[in-house]
Structures are given as structure tokens and as C-alpha cells.
Design a protein around this motif. Structure first.
Motif: not given
Length: 122
Positions: A118-122
Motif C-alpha cells: 500500500v502506497t499513499v502518495s500525492s
């Protein structure tokens, strides 16, 4: 017991993802853990056979663990995701009587699925 995790991916901060974990049979408890690079796996959430749930303070009110018993599948609905939620997520199953005392620890689980990133990035 075999576990198959799925549903990871990349999402922007504030977004949502749902992880799934299909199991070959029902166990006393199921859990989700996550692992940051270079760190030990940490507890995220767990669900008892009777549906009682437990959460890490860091995800409480943002993540929801649930199960579909007929499908032997456990879900982790993740909302309001933050960059610090970026990790590899693992589902696990515990079927020993002492699971109740060790449900927050990886030692309480005998069976593990493969990780899903899971990668949370803008």
C-alpha cells in the motif's frame, strides 16, 4: 490454512483502499499487520470468530476490519489514508487457544498470507 491477500495499490492522501484476505478455512481469529522498511511487523487490526474487532490506536476510526463468513474472506477497509500508512500489509490467521492473549502480536498467528503493498502518495 492458506491465505491469499489482495487489494493493495497506490492512493492519494485522504483516499481509500480495501484489502481482502481469502482463507481456506475459518479460524479463531484473523488479523492484519503491516511492515515498514527495516521494521518489525506491527499490529493493525484483528477480528474474532464471533465478530469482535480490535484496532491499533493509529488506525482506529479510519480502518475497519470485517469478515464474510460464507466466503471465508476478511477485509480491511482503509479510509482517510495518510502517507505514514505506506507499508506492506499482511493478513494472518490464528487458531491456537492462546490467540486471545496474543492477538496483538505476530506470535499469536501461525498462518500468513503474502504481503500486499500500500502506497499513499500525492
Amino acid at each position: 490454512v492458506q491465505l491469499q491477500a489482495s487489494g493493495g495499490g497506490m492512493v492519494q492522501p485522504g483516499g481509500s483502499l480495501r484489502l481482502s484476505c481469502a482463507t481456506s478455512r475459518r479460524t479463531l481469529g484473523m488479523g492484519w499487520f503491516r511492515q515498514f522498511p527495516g521494521k518489525e511487523r506491527e499490529f493493525v487490526a484483528a477480528i474474532r470468530n464471533d465478530g469482535v474487532t480490535y484496532y491499533s490506536p493509529s488506525v482506529k476510526d479510519r480502518f475497519t476490519i470485517s469478515r464474510d463468513s460464507p466466503k471465508n474472506t476478511v477485509y480491511l477497509q482503509m479510509s482517510s489514508l495518510k502517507p505514514e500508512d505506506t507499508a506492506d500489509y499482511y493478513c494472518a490467521a490464528g487458531n491456537r487457544a492462546d490467540w486471545y492473549g496474543y492477538k496483538f502480536s505476530s506470535t499469536g498467528y501461525d498462518y500468513w498470507g503474502q504481503g500486499t503493498q500500500v502506497t499513499v502518495s500525492s
